[in-house]
Structures are given as structure tokens and as C-alpha cells.
Enzyme design. Structure first.
Site, PDB file in Angstrom:
ATOM      1  N   ARG A 146     -14.189  12.107   5.158  1.00  0.00           N
ATOM      2  CA  ARG A 146     -13.872  10.674   5.075  1.00  0.00           C
ATOM      3  C   ARG A 146     -14.442   9.969   6.300  1.00  0.00           C
ATOM      4  O   ARG A 146     -14.996   8.874   6.212  1.00  0.00           O
ATOM      5  CB  ARG A 146     -12.352  10.453   5.006  1.00  0.00           C
ATOM      6  CG  ARG A 146     -11.673  10.964   3.746  1.00  0.00           C
ATOM      7  CD  ARG A 146     -12.097  10.193   2.526  1.00  0.00           C
ATOM      8  NE  ARG A 146     -11.814   8.765   2.654  1.00  0.00           N
ATOM      9  CZ  ARG A 146     -10.625   8.192   2.452  1.00  0.00           C
ATOM     10  NH1 ARG A 146      -9.603   8.922   2.036  1.00  0.00           N
ATOM     11  NH2 ARG A 146     -10.454   6.891   2.603  1.00  0.00           N
ATOM     12  N   HIS A 201     -11.242   4.339  -5.852  1.00  0.00           N
ATOM     13  CA  HIS A 201     -11.174   4.836  -4.468  1.00  0.00           C
ATOM     14  C   HIS A 201     -12.564   5.376  -4.082  1.00  0.00           C
ATOM     15  O   HIS A 201     -12.766   6.570  -3.917  1.00  0.00           O
ATOM     16  CB  HIS A 201     -10.106   5.934  -4.369  1.00  0.00           C
ATOM     17  CG  HIS A 201      -9.672   6.246  -2.968  1.00  0.00           C
ATOM     18  ND1 HIS A 201     -10.157   5.575  -1.869  1.00  0.00           N
ATOM     19  CD2 HIS A 201      -8.790   7.166  -2.489  1.00  0.00           C
ATOM     20  CE1 HIS A 201      -9.598   6.069  -0.771  1.00  0.00           C
ATOM     21  NE2 HIS A 201      -8.764   7.037  -1.119  1.00  0.00           N
ATOM     22  N   ARG A 206      -7.129  -1.980   1.665  1.00  0.00           N
ATOM     23  CA  ARG A 206      -6.419  -1.099   0.710  1.00  0.00           C
ATOM     24  C   ARG A 206      -5.286  -1.908   0.121  1.00  0.00           C
ATOM     25  O   ARG A 206      -4.414  -2.387   0.844  1.00  0.00           O
ATOM     26  CB  ARG A 206      -5.847   0.133   1.426  1.00  0.00           C
ATOM     27  CG  ARG A 206      -4.782   0.842   0.593  1.00  0.00           C
ATOM     28  CD  ARG A 206      -4.377   2.171   1.130  1.00  0.00           C
ATOM     29  NE  ARG A 206      -5.435   3.153   0.945  1.00  0.00           N
ATOM     30  CZ  ARG A 206      -5.255   4.466   1.029  1.00  0.00           C
ATOM     31  NH1 ARG A 206      -4.058   4.968   1.264  1.00  0.00           N
ATOM     32  NH2 ARG A 206      -6.266   5.292   0.867  1.00  0.00           N
ATOM     33  N   ASP A 264      -5.090  15.284  -8.428  1.00  0.00           N
ATOM     34  CA  ASP A 264      -4.480  14.270  -7.560  1.00  0.00           C
ATOM     35  C   ASP A 264      -3.006  14.188  -7.953  1.00  0.00           C
ATOM     36  O   ASP A 264      -2.591  14.728  -8.986  1.00  0.00           O
ATOM     37  CB  ASP A 264      -5.214  12.921  -7.763  1.00  0.00           C
ATOM     38  CG  ASP A 264      -4.703  11.822  -6.845  1.00  0.00           C
ATOM     39  OD1 ASP A 264      -4.039  12.135  -5.827  1.00  0.00           O
ATOM     40  OD2 ASP A 264      -4.969  10.630  -7.131  1.00  0.00           O
ATOM     41  N   CYS A 294      -7.784  14.792  -3.093  1.00  0.00           N
ATOM     42  CA  CYS A 294      -7.982  13.720  -2.102  1.00  0.00           C
ATOM     43  C   CYS A 294      -6.887  13.719  -1.047  1.00  0.00           C
ATOM     44  O   CYS A 294      -7.108  13.211   0.044  1.00  0.00           O
ATOM     45  CB  CYS A 294      -8.050  12.370  -2.815  1.00  0.00           C
ATOM     46  SG  CYS A 294      -6.567  11.990  -3.773  1.00  0.00           S
ATOM     47  N   GLN A 325     -13.289   7.730  -0.905  1.00  0.00           N
ATOM     48  CA  GLN A 325     -12.900   9.127  -1.095  1.00  0.00           C
ATOM     49  C   GLN A 325     -13.986   9.880  -1.853  1.00  0.00           C
ATOM     50  O   GLN A 325     -14.361  10.999  -1.484  1.00  0.00           O
ATOM     51  CB  GLN A 325     -11.572   9.186  -1.865  1.00  0.00           C
ATOM     52  CG  GLN A 325     -11.092  10.600  -2.141  1.00  0.00           C
ATOM     53  CD  GLN A 325     -10.691  11.331  -0.871  1.00  0.00           C
ATOM     54  OE1 GLN A 325      -9.890  10.849  -0.108  1.00  0.00           O
ATOM     55  NE2 GLN A 325     -11.247  12.515  -0.643  1.00  0.00           N
TER      56      GLN A 325
END
Ligand code: CP
Ligand code: NVA
Length: 305
Positions: free
Chosen positions: A292, A129, A102, A224, A264, A132
């Protein structure tokens, strides 16, 4: 498939196989059936940004698969002091069976994958991402019983989540409508690449500045944070600019009655979403967070066993 960096690089069949495996691994885990697919293997986990879900779900997932997760904060490894991605890749491939990363720059992840002979998993960059969105597709499938033909509306900042959601919807045949303020639309290159995926699946992509238009008849409403990691200095300006883009009770009234709300996480109640919507009966945010774990286990088993 050597790496998992972008859903655009996966075929529809590959994504379907990952989802099928995620559902199977989830079912086995719920029944207490042990699965040791990665016994004796080690996953290095490089983080140059914060995380709750990604770190915990990868660590627990690797442990459940019989392997060992090794947390590597950039504050502690030499990468954070300027060692090159190339040298880091060449050294880590001698010890590890896979790397999860990440970080800010998407190019760094591409370079790491190019130089390391072991699988590299993108656990979020400024651009994408994918882990996700894989978990999101699993969650949508569980709640709606299908993916193709649904409409997903994304309202808010055109960020890494938006980019990956466009890829996910395009590949899997969900209509996608994105509403952002002017100047905050999703990445131009990603949008162009995603259009090819939409053309292939026959689903539609709409990009607008009108949240009501986006949400009309939606099966899924997604938002988000307005301030992603690395944008903290723009916080005050962004909050002002995005104020008309909150997902609240008035906006969701335009969606189908049985719409689901997704985020998310981490979420900021009262900003991108009202408390009533995120904590209401249509919200499936914690199923999303749980998945996840299962979706990433499927990615690790596919790439590393
Ligand atoms: N959704 C997500 O990636 O959460 P974290 O930042 O907590 O990992
Ligand atoms: N867009 C957010 C997602 C966090 C999971 C960020 O990049 O900070």
C-alpha cells in the site's frame, strides 16, 4: 490522469507505469535512497470511516516523499456538520496540492474531484477501493513474476474489493472468478463496465455462487470481510448467510499447489478465512499491506509532482 478514483478510468499502460514506479520507489526506499518528489507539497486526508493501513501508509508515504500529510477526520471538519462537497472542494484547493478521501458515497468522491482543481485520490468508498488493488497487483507481480494469464478467485461478499478487483483483473489480463452467495454478487454496473475491460484484454470473468468452481486451478485466492464498514447492523444475518463461503483448507485444496492467499485486511479469522489459511505458508497478506505504501507513493508522485 488528474485523479485516481477507479482503475476502470486508467488505461493498461497507465496502470503498468504506476506499478513500475511503485517497484522503483520501493527499491529506492529499501536502499535508503531519499526521494523528495513532493517536497513542500501538502496532501489533505479526509476520513469519514476508520482506517489503519490507509491512514498510516499515506501519512508515511507523503513524509518519505518530502511532503506533508494533513489528517482531516470528518468528525473535526465542517463537512461532517453538513458543509457541501462543492464548498469543501473550492476551499481545500486553495491550500492543498492533493486530497485523499475515504468515505461512504462514491458520488461524493466524484463530486469532489469534479469541483477541486487539485488531484483527488479515492482511498475507499462503498463502491471501490482502487489503492488496495493497485498494491495487490504489485504484490501478485512480485510473487508470480507476471500478471497476464493468472487466475484470481474471489470468494465471499461481492463488495468494494470485489468491484475493484474485477476492474484490476480485466485491465491487466488476469482471469477472475467471483463466488458469492445469491443476492451478494458484485455491483451490476461495475460488472458490465468490467466486462468491456475483460473483452479488451482477452481474460475471462466468471460470476458464480459456487466457491469450488471459482477456486479451481486458481493462482490467487482472495477474500474480504463479510461485514464491511457501514454494514454493522447486518452482522448476525451476514455471518449466517456467508457460512458456506469461508476460505479454508478444504476449499484451497482446489487451487494450484503454489496458490497465494490474499486479503486486504482487516481480517476476521474463523469467519471469511480459517486461521490455517491466513496464517499458512501461502499467505502473502503482509506483503500486500506493505505495498500500500509503495503503490500509493507512485500514485501521489504521478498526480502531484
Ligand atoms: N485495507 C485497508 O484499506 O485497510 P484499512 O481499512 O486499515 O485502511
Ligand atoms: N470491504 C471492506 C474493506 C476494508 C478495507 C470495507 O469496506 O469495510
Amino acid at each position: 490522469m488528474k485523479d485516481f478514483i477507479s482503475l476502470h478510468d486508467c488505461s493498461k499502460e497507465e496502470i503498468e507505469a504506476l506499478l513500475k514506479l511503485a517497484l522503483k520507489l520501493k527499491d529506492e526506499q529499501k536502499k535508503g535512497i531519499a526521494h523528495n518528489h513532493l517536497k513542500g507539497k501538502t496532501l489533505g486526508m479526509i476520513f469519514t470511516k476508520s482506517s489503519t493501513r490507509t491512514r498510516v501508509s499515506f501519512e508515511v508515504g507523503m513524509t518519505q516523499l518530502g511532503g506533508y500529510p494533513l489528517f482531516l477526520s470528518s468528525a473535526d471538519i465542517q463537512l461532517g456538520r453538513g458543509e457541501t462537497i462543492y464548498d469543501t472542494a473550492k476551499v481545500l484547493e486553495r491550500y492543498l496540492d492533493g486530497i485523499m478521501i475515504r468515505t461512504f458515497s462514491h458520488q461524493d468522491v466524484l463530486d469532489l474531484a469534479e469541483h477541486a482543481d487539485i488531484p483527488v485520490i479515492n482511498a475507499l468508498t462503498d463502491l471501490l477501493h482502487p489503492c488496495q488493488v493497485l498494491a495487490d497487483l504489485q504484490t501478485i507481480y512480485e510473487h508470480k513474476g507476471k500478471l497476464e494469464g493468472l487466475k484470481l478467485a474471489y470468494v465471499g461478499d461481492g463488495n468494494n474489493m470485489t468491484n475493484s478487483l474485477m476492474y484490476g483483473c480485466g485491465k491487466m489480463g488476469l482471469d477472475c472468478a467471483v463466488a458469492t452467495p445469491k443476492g451478494y454478487e458484485p455491483d451490476g454496473t461495475v460488472t458490465e463496465l468490467a466486462k468491456a475491460d475483460f473483452a479488451k484484454s482477452g481474460a475471462t470473468l466468471t460470476i458464480t455462487n459456487d466457491p469450488v468452481e471459482a477456486v479451481k486451478n486458481a493462482d490467487i485466492i482472495y477474500t474480504d470481510t463479510w461485514v464491511s464498514m457501514g454494514q454493522e447492523s447486518e452482522k448476525a444475518e451476514r455471518i449466517k448467510l456467508f457460512s458456506g463461503y469461508q476460505v479454508d483448507e478444504t476449499l484451497v485444496a482446489n487451487a494450484k499447489d503454489d496458490y497465494v492467499f490474499m486479503h486486504c485486511l482487516p481480517a476476521y479469522r474463523g469467519f471469511e478465512v480459517s486461521e490455517g489459511v491466513i496464517d499458512g505458508k501461502n499467505s502473502i497478506i503482509f506483503d500486500e499491506a506493505e505495498n500500500r505504501l509503495h503503490a500509493q507513493k507512485a500514485v501521489m508522485v504521478t498526480l502531484m509532482s
